[in-house]
Motif scaffolding. Structure first.
Motif, mmCIF file in Angstrom:
data_model
loop_
_atom_site.group_PDB
_atom_site.id
_atom_site.type_symbol
_atom_site.label_atom_id
_atom_site.label_comp_id
_atom_site.label_asym_id
_atom_site.label_seq_id
_atom_site.Cartn_x
_atom_site.Cartn_y
_atom_site.Cartn_z
ATOM 1 N N HIS A 76 0.818 -1.223 0.000
ATOM 2 C CA HIS A 76 0.000 0.000 0.000
ATOM 3 C C HIS A 76 0.850 1.271 0.000
ATOM 4 C CE1 HIS A 76 0.594 1.236 4.200
ATOM 5 N NE2 HIS A 76 0.358 -0.003 4.594
ATOM 6 N N SER A 114 -6.379 -4.571 -1.093
ATOM 7 C CA SER A 114 -6.371 -3.494 -2.094
ATOM 8 C C SER A 114 -7.782 -3.245 -2.619
ATOM 9 C CB SER A 114 -5.428 -3.841 -3.252
ATOM 10 O OG SER A 114 -5.836 -5.016 -3.925
ATOM 11 N N GLY A 115 -8.149 -1.973 -2.677
ATOM 12 C CA GLY A 115 -9.499 -1.615 -3.112
ATOM 13 C C GLY A 115 -10.538 -1.806 -2.035
ATOM 14 N N ASN A 116 -10.081 -2.146 -0.824
ATOM 15 C CA ASN A 116 -11.022 -2.384 0.272
ATOM 16 C C ASN A 116 -10.485 -1.760 1.559
ATOM 17 O OD1 ASN A 116 -13.090 -3.336 1.868
ATOM 18 N ND2 ASN A 116 -12.320 -5.423 1.975
ATOM 19 N N TRP A 129 -7.367 -0.627 1.780
ATOM 20 C CA TRP A 129 -6.592 0.524 1.302
ATOM 21 C C TRP A 129 -6.736 0.631 -0.216
ATOM 22 C CZ3 TRP A 129 -2.960 -0.597 -2.352
ATOM 23 C CH2 TRP A 129 -2.437 -1.889 -2.374
ATOM 24 N N GLY A 130 -6.580 1.822 -0.739
ATOM 25 C CA GLY A 130 -6.610 2.045 -2.184
ATOM 26 C C GLY A 130 -8.006 2.030 -2.764
ATOM 27 N N ASP A 131 -8.081 2.469 -4.020
ATOM 28 C CA ASP A 131 -9.366 2.565 -4.708
ATOM 29 C C ASP A 131 -9.610 1.439 -5.701
ATOM 30 O OD1 ASP A 131 -9.933 5.007 -3.400
ATOM 31 O OD2 ASP A 131 -8.714 6.097 -4.886
ATOM 32 N N ALA A 132 -8.580 0.610 -5.951
ATOM 33 C CA ALA A 132 -8.726 -0.442 -6.959
ATOM 34 C C ALA A 132 -7.911 -1.670 -6.555
ATOM 35 C CB ALA A 132 -8.254 0.084 -8.317
ATOM 36 N N HIS A 136 -5.110 -4.502 -6.619
ATOM 37 C CA HIS A 136 -3.731 -4.543 -7.104
ATOM 38 C C HIS A 136 -3.429 -5.967 -7.567
ATOM 39 C CE1 HIS A 136 0.622 -4.367 -7.277
ATOM 40 N NE2 HIS A 136 0.563 -3.045 -7.118
#
Length: 295
Positions: A65, A99-101, A103-106, A108
């Motif tokens: 992240h 990822s996408g949950n 942390w982050g928007d999408a 990985h």
């Protein structure tokens, strides 16, 4: 003690970060191993790093992240020098998708919680552990904190697979860490014959002073020995089912019935059966042309 149980996670890191490990686990490990330099390539909310620095240990925290990819980037190059302890706590299965949950928007592509299969996870985690080993000083320790997973009636032993894929002569310890305060504790499930999985494993290897080429050669011999041993047991088990002896044609038929999917990928499996019989005369006896028995 080889069993660790810490219901209190302590004040280190972020309590809201899902999948957090108790800081007391790291405290215990640091007191045992006494590293001067420590690396966590999957540091999450930073629990391990905070504990290490509080104890005066030089610590490096890396994570997907924050831009470090343990599947693609060298830990040693990122840190700049080998460490005495390189320990990871990877996400596994899809119990917690990061990822996408978290942390982050999408999503990985190298997020280990988003692997499409257990096989993909096993391969990527072996690469991560080899990366950790490369970042460890000779005589130092590298390892991981990992659990097992049961879903839809299937039990996956991640720790057993990792032990099988890494050098057996470097395995130093397997500790059991009891899990506390899991979100699944509050869920209601139907009747289960087997208990919930309420533990993780801490796997530790101690690095020997050998090059990566020597290591890979040893791993290849290790895996070949496992495969050869498996073939010996398969052939012997099938012969046992056939009454202790059988012609090759019947033996082929029984082996094919036992593992049709795996054998369909190997056009030379019948030659492997013959090789196994011929190279293990202490186990198998040829009693006639094309007929074999258990010795």
């Amino acid at each position: 003690m080889s069993i660790l149980s810490f219901p209190d996670r302590g004040s280190w890191g972020k309590a809201a970060w899902r999948g957090n490990c108790s800081g007391y686990v790291y405290l215990d490990l640091f007191q045992r191993l006494r590293p001067k330099a420590f690396v966590d390539p999957m540091s999450g909310s930073g629990t391990s790093i905070e504990v290490a620095r509080e104890m005066g240990i030089e610590a490096y925290g890396l994570d997907l992240h924050s831009g470090f990819n343990a599947v693609r980037h060298s830990i040693l190059q990122a840190v700049g020098k080998p460490a005495d302890l390189v320990l990871s706590h990877p996400p596994y299965g899809s119990m917690i998708v990061y990822s996408g949950n978290v942390w982050g928007d999408a999503p990985h592509p190298d997020d280990l919680s988003r692997c499409s299969s257990d096989d993909e996870f096993h391969e990527k985690m072996q690469l991560v552990l080899l990366n950790q080993r490369d970042a460890t000083a000779p005589g130092g320790y590298y390892g991981t904190i990992i659990g097992d997973w049961r879903r839809r009636g299937m039990y996956t032993s991640y720790q057993a697979e990792m032990i099988a894929r890494m050098p057996r002569d470097e395995l130093a310890a397997v500790l059991i860490k009891q899990q506390h305060n899991c979100q699944s504790d509050a869920k209601a499930y139907g009747r289960m014959a087997l208990p919930f999985i309420l533990h993780e494993y801490i796997l530790l290897w101690q690095k020997k002073a050998s090059s990566i080429l020597v290591l890979l050669s040893n791993l290849a011999h290790q895996q070949y020995a496992r495969l050869s041993g498996t073939w010996k047991n398969v052939v012997k088990a099938v012969l046992m089912q056939l009454g202790g002896q059988a012609p090759l044609s019947r033996l082929y038929e029984a082996v094919a019935q036992a593992a049709p999917d795996k054998l369909s990928k190997n056009p030379h499996w019948q030659a492997k059966v013959r090789q196994t019989l011929n190279q293990n005369r202490e186990l198998f006896t040829q009693i006639a042309v094309g007929e074999w028995a258990i010795a």
